[in-house]
Motif scaffolding. Structure first.
Motif, mmCIF file in Angstrom:
data_model
loop_
_atom_site.group_PDB
_atom_site.id
_atom_site.type_symbol
_atom_site.label_atom_id
_atom_site.label_comp_id
_atom_site.label_asym_id
_atom_site.label_seq_id
_atom_site.Cartn_x
_atom_site.Cartn_y
_atom_site.Cartn_z
ATOM 1 N N THR A 67 7.548 -8.843 5.951
ATOM 2 C CA THR A 67 7.343 -7.952 7.104
ATOM 3 C C THR A 67 8.454 -8.163 8.132
ATOM 4 O O THR A 67 8.989 -7.217 8.704
ATOM 5 C CB THR A 67 5.976 -8.263 7.760
ATOM 6 O OG1 THR A 67 5.027 -8.521 6.741
ATOM 7 C CG2 THR A 67 5.497 -7.122 8.596
ATOM 8 N N LYS A 68 8.814 -9.426 8.337
ATOM 9 C CA LYS A 68 9.890 -9.744 9.290
ATOM 10 C C LYS A 68 11.253 -9.346 8.740
ATOM 11 O O LYS A 68 12.149 -8.941 9.484
ATOM 12 C CB LYS A 68 9.865 -11.242 9.630
ATOM 13 C CG LYS A 68 8.686 -11.614 10.503
ATOM 14 C CD LYS A 68 8.711 -13.078 10.890
ATOM 15 C CE LYS A 68 7.568 -13.368 11.861
ATOM 16 N NZ LYS A 68 7.357 -14.810 12.044
ATOM 17 N N PRO B 241 0.805 -1.227 0.000
ATOM 18 C CA PRO B 241 0.000 0.000 0.000
ATOM 19 C C PRO B 241 0.838 1.278 0.000
ATOM 20 O O PRO B 241 0.322 2.353 -0.272
ATOM 21 C CB PRO B 241 -0.807 -0.110 1.303
ATOM 22 C CG PRO B 241 0.001 -0.998 2.179
ATOM 23 C CD PRO B 241 0.681 -1.965 1.262
ATOM 24 N N ILE B 242 2.133 1.144 0.313
ATOM 25 C CA ILE B 242 2.969 2.350 0.375
ATOM 26 C C ILE B 242 4.057 2.295 -0.693
ATOM 27 O O ILE B 242 4.943 3.139 -0.761
ATOM 28 C CB ILE B 242 3.543 2.513 1.809
ATOM 29 C CG1 ILE B 242 2.380 2.465 2.808
ATOM 30 C CG2 ILE B 242 4.290 3.826 1.988
ATOM 31 C CD1 ILE B 242 2.728 2.687 4.237
ATOM 32 N N GLU C 255 11.665 -5.685 9.270
ATOM 33 C CA GLU C 255 11.945 -5.405 10.690
ATOM 34 C C GLU C 255 13.419 -5.675 10.993
ATOM 35 O O GLU C 255 14.079 -4.911 11.701
ATOM 36 C CB GLU C 255 11.054 -6.275 11.585
ATOM 37 C CG GLU C 255 11.239 -6.009 13.074
ATOM 38 C CD GLU C 255 10.067 -5.281 13.705
ATOM 39 O OE1 GLU C 255 9.488 -4.384 13.045
ATOM 40 O OE2 GLU C 255 9.726 -5.597 14.863
ATOM 41 N N TRP D 53 11.926 2.168 6.248
ATOM 42 C CA TRP D 53 11.195 2.977 7.242
ATOM 43 C C TRP D 53 9.753 3.204 6.805
ATOM 44 O O TRP D 53 8.873 3.451 7.639
ATOM 45 C CB TRP D 53 11.911 4.317 7.470
ATOM 46 C CG TRP D 53 13.333 4.072 7.869
ATOM 47 C CD1 TRP D 53 14.447 4.294 7.111
ATOM 48 C CD2 TRP D 53 13.793 3.458 9.082
ATOM 49 N NE1 TRP D 53 15.572 3.868 7.783
ATOM 50 C CE2 TRP D 53 15.202 3.353 9.001
ATOM 51 C CE3 TRP D 53 13.155 2.982 10.235
ATOM 52 C CZ2 TRP D 53 15.985 2.800 10.009
ATOM 53 C CZ3 TRP D 53 13.931 2.426 11.244
ATOM 54 C CH2 TRP D 53 15.326 2.344 11.131
ATOM 55 N N LEU D 54 9.485 3.156 5.507
ATOM 56 C CA LEU D 54 8.115 3.369 5.022
ATOM 57 C C LEU D 54 7.228 2.128 5.176
ATOM 58 O O LEU D 54 6.012 2.229 5.220
ATOM 59 C CB LEU D 54 8.130 3.824 3.560
ATOM 60 C CG LEU D 54 8.521 5.289 3.359
ATOM 61 C CD1 LEU D 54 8.742 5.580 1.877
ATOM 62 C CD2 LEU D 54 7.458 6.222 3.921
ATOM 63 N N CYS D 55 7.859 0.967 5.224
ATOM 64 C CA CYS D 55 7.083 -0.261 5.471
ATOM 65 C C CYS D 55 6.379 -0.098 6.805
ATOM 66 O O CYS D 55 7.012 0.189 7.813
ATOM 67 C CB CYS D 55 8.000 -1.477 5.508
ATOM 68 S SG CYS D 55 7.243 -2.907 6.322
ATOM 69 N N ALA D 56 5.055 -0.270 6.816
ATOM 70 C CA ALA D 56 4.275 -0.048 8.041
ATOM 71 C C ALA D 56 3.868 -1.364 8.702
ATOM 72 O O ALA D 56 2.985 -1.379 9.553
ATOM 73 C CB ALA D 56 3.045 0.798 7.724
ATOM 74 N N SER D 57 4.508 -2.468 8.308
ATOM 75 C CA SER D 57 4.193 -3.780 8.885
ATOM 76 C C SER D 57 2.703 -4.102 8.793
ATOM 77 O O SER D 57 2.081 -4.508 9.773
ATOM 78 C CB SER D 57 4.624 -3.860 10.349
ATOM 79 O OG SER D 57 5.991 -3.633 10.491
ATOM 80 N N CYS D 58 2.134 -3.946 7.604
ATOM 81 C CA CYS D 58 0.699 -4.220 7.445
ATOM 82 C C CYS D 58 0.435 -5.684 7.098
ATOM 83 O O CYS D 58 -0.708 -6.105 7.034
ATOM 84 C CB CYS D 58 0.088 -3.304 6.385
ATOM 85 S SG CYS D 58 0.405 -3.811 4.685
ATOM 86 N N PHE D 59 1.502 -6.444 6.834
ATOM 87 C CA PHE D 59 1.428 -7.895 6.571
ATOM 88 C C PHE D 59 0.737 -8.268 5.260
ATOM 89 O O PHE D 59 0.423 -9.423 5.036
ATOM 90 C CB PHE D 59 0.721 -8.651 7.730
ATOM 91 C CG PHE D 59 1.409 -8.511 9.063
ATOM 92 C CD1 PHE D 59 2.497 -9.304 9.388
ATOM 93 C CD2 PHE D 59 0.963 -7.593 10.004
ATOM 94 C CE1 PHE D 59 3.135 -9.178 10.617
ATOM 95 C CE2 PHE D 59 1.594 -7.460 11.235
ATOM 96 C CZ PHE D 59 2.675 -8.269 11.538
ATOM 97 N N GLN D 60 0.491 -7.285 4.383
ATOM 98 C CA GLN D 60 -0.153 -7.626 3.110
ATOM 99 C C GLN D 60 0.754 -8.521 2.273
ATOM 100 O O GLN D 60 0.327 -9.524 1.702
ATOM 101 C CB GLN D 60 -0.509 -6.358 2.323
ATOM 102 C CG GLN D 60 -1.302 -6.612 1.058
ATOM 103 C CD GLN D 60 -2.700 -7.151 1.339
ATOM 104 O OE1 GLN D 60 -3.597 -6.424 1.691
ATOM 105 N NE2 GLN D 60 -2.880 -8.456 1.189
ATOM 106 N N SER E 192 3.459 3.000 18.812
ATOM 107 C CA SER E 192 3.878 2.140 17.701
ATOM 108 C C SER E 192 4.956 2.832 16.872
ATOM 109 O O SER E 192 5.918 2.192 16.428
ATOM 110 C CB SER E 192 2.688 1.729 16.839
ATOM 111 O OG SER E 192 1.974 2.855 16.395
ATOM 112 N N LYS F 290 8.810 1.360 16.363
ATOM 113 C CA LYS F 290 9.362 1.042 15.043
ATOM 114 C C LYS F 290 10.508 1.957 14.640
ATOM 115 O O LYS F 290 11.258 1.632 13.718
ATOM 116 C CB LYS F 290 8.258 1.161 13.981
ATOM 117 C CG LYS F 290 7.165 0.106 14.107
ATOM 118 C CD LYS F 290 7.655 -1.256 13.654
ATOM 119 C CE LYS F 290 6.539 -2.278 13.617
ATOM 120 N NZ LYS F 290 7.021 -3.599 13.183
#
Lengths: 286, 131
Positions: B86-87, B37-38, B90, B67-74, B124, B128
């Protein structure tokens, strides 16, 4: 029924309206929510690193509180709390070595046995009460809404409260309440989450896309379950660079309270876009 | 920045250790980038981040993307090879944060921000973006 309830920080502050309407609904439905004594912040985001047990302590400590109460389930409203508690829970359930390490670190607490289940309040309504059994007094006739699920109720798959790519749970609830439910392609798409603190433009872009898509599908209001999504979709409307007619954002609990005739529990003063004019126009609010 | 840890280990090894993911399982189908999404705001698309790691290129840590990854798990839900990106993201953030390079300074936030932002937004974000 009685069930332990984990509120989390935001339900006591910027999402007080989410908590208050849920307490009013629960009262009518015979659900006694027992707030956990001495609950602490869950950490809001699940720690994703394999070596980072320190940040798993906060959610697990809350599950120990549930265990101390003599229950094996707990319900929560905030999507972030639900996600963090349940992901940490599944981690320790599947990894006895990590659980043992955390238990021995928290030597002032009783050991967590891994037997608690975290249930989102929507699931509780669906499974324990049944949407079809809700005593609707004021059907939301003539109101077109879209559900917005966002990320953390549905992903990762292991903790999803519904099909992670094609969820229907909120649409089913809203249909029972008598609303016209429209679908829209952005219902799963992240709102930008915590970037609202230091990448505000990224969030505004997401907010515009999500609300514009909802509007094109005929939505008069967007319904959700996450206080951070609520902030980004509601309050960030004042920071949009592109023009968009104001779109009311509501928690599912607010519409449920309205349809159960609990007008007195509704508080709209925490919203940036006031939903009252819309609800009055539809004859749903006096 | 290239962290001090680069002297003792390879990027691939460190990322696999921190994330628990097998980065070489990726066959570059691009589903992660398609669904992100980003993605439009990123300098490297998610699948390109994987390519950097496979090539052991520490310059990936200079990318805005992590840094833009928001960990939305998509991406995690859609990956056909079960690589949880996602991991991986991180792990990349932690390589920087663990060398004490905070990405957000709380003292620079305005009073208005602090008063109106929900607690979950602040907590949050700091979880992060700070070490």
């Amino acid at each position: 029924m009685k069930i332990p309830y984990y509120p989390g920080c935001t339900l006591k502050t910027t999402a007080k309206n989410f908590e208050d309407t849920t307490l009013a609904i629960s009262n009518v439905l015979g659900i006694e929510l027992i707030e956990l004594p001495r609950w602490n912040c869950c950490g809001t985001v699940y720690s994703l690193a394999s070596d980072d047990l320190m940040h798993q302590l906060a959610p697990i400590r809350n599950l120990i509180r549930v265990q101390e109460m003599g229950y094996n389930n707990v319900t929560t409203l905030c999507s972030m709390c639900y996600n963090t508690l349940e992901q940490a829970n599944q981690l320790v359930k599947g990894d006895p070595e990590k659980l043992e390490k955390m238990n021995s670190f928290m030597d002032q607490e009783e050991d967590y046995t891994g037997e608690v289940t975290v249930v989102h309040y929507l699931t509780l309504l669906q499974k324990e009460i049944g949407f079809e059994n809700l005593p609707v007094k004021v059907p939301l006739t003539g109101l077109t809404v879209v559900p917005y699920y966002g990320c953390l109720l549905l992903r990762p798959e292991e903790i999803s409260i519904d099909n992670p790519e094609k969820p229907t749970i909120m649409a089913e609830l809203l249909t029972v309440l008598g609303a016209d439910v429209a679908d829209h392609p952005y219902k799963l798409e992240c709102c930008g989450s915590y970037h609202t603190v230091n990448y505000k433009d990224v969030v505004c872009e997401k907010t515009y896309n999500i609300l514009n898509s909802a509007r094109k599908r005929g939505a008069e209001a967007v319904v959700l379950s996450c206080p951070l999504c609520e902030f980004n979709l509601d309050v960030r409307q004042k920071d949009l660079k592109k023009e968009l007619a104001p779109m009311p954002i509501l928690y599912f609990s607010q519409l449920l309270a309205l349809s159960l005739g609990l007008d007195d529990s509704l508080e709209f003063d925490q919203h940036y876009v006031n939903p009252e004019p819309l609800l009055k126009e539809k004859g749903l609010l006096r | 920045m290239i962290p001090k840890i680069a002297e003792d280990t390879t990027l691939l090894e460190k990322v696999e250790e921190l994330s628990g993911e097998k980065v070489y399982s990726c066959h570059k189908c691009g589903k992660c980038s398609a669904g992100c999404p980003i993605g439009a705001a990123m300098d490297l698309r998610p699948h390109q981040v994987i390519e950097f790691i496979q090539a052991n290129d520490w310059n990936v840590l200079n990318s805005r993307t992590i840094w833009l990854c928001a960990s939305c798990f998509q991406c995690a839900v859609r990956c056909p090879k079960d690589v949880d990106l996602t991991k991986v993201m991180e792990a990349l953030r932690l390589l920087i944060l663990r060398e004490d390079a905070d990405q957000v300074e709380i003292c620079t936030l305005t009073r208005e921000d602090l008063e109106q932002l929900p607690p979950i937004a602040l907590v949050s974000n700091f979880r992060k973006s700070t070490g």
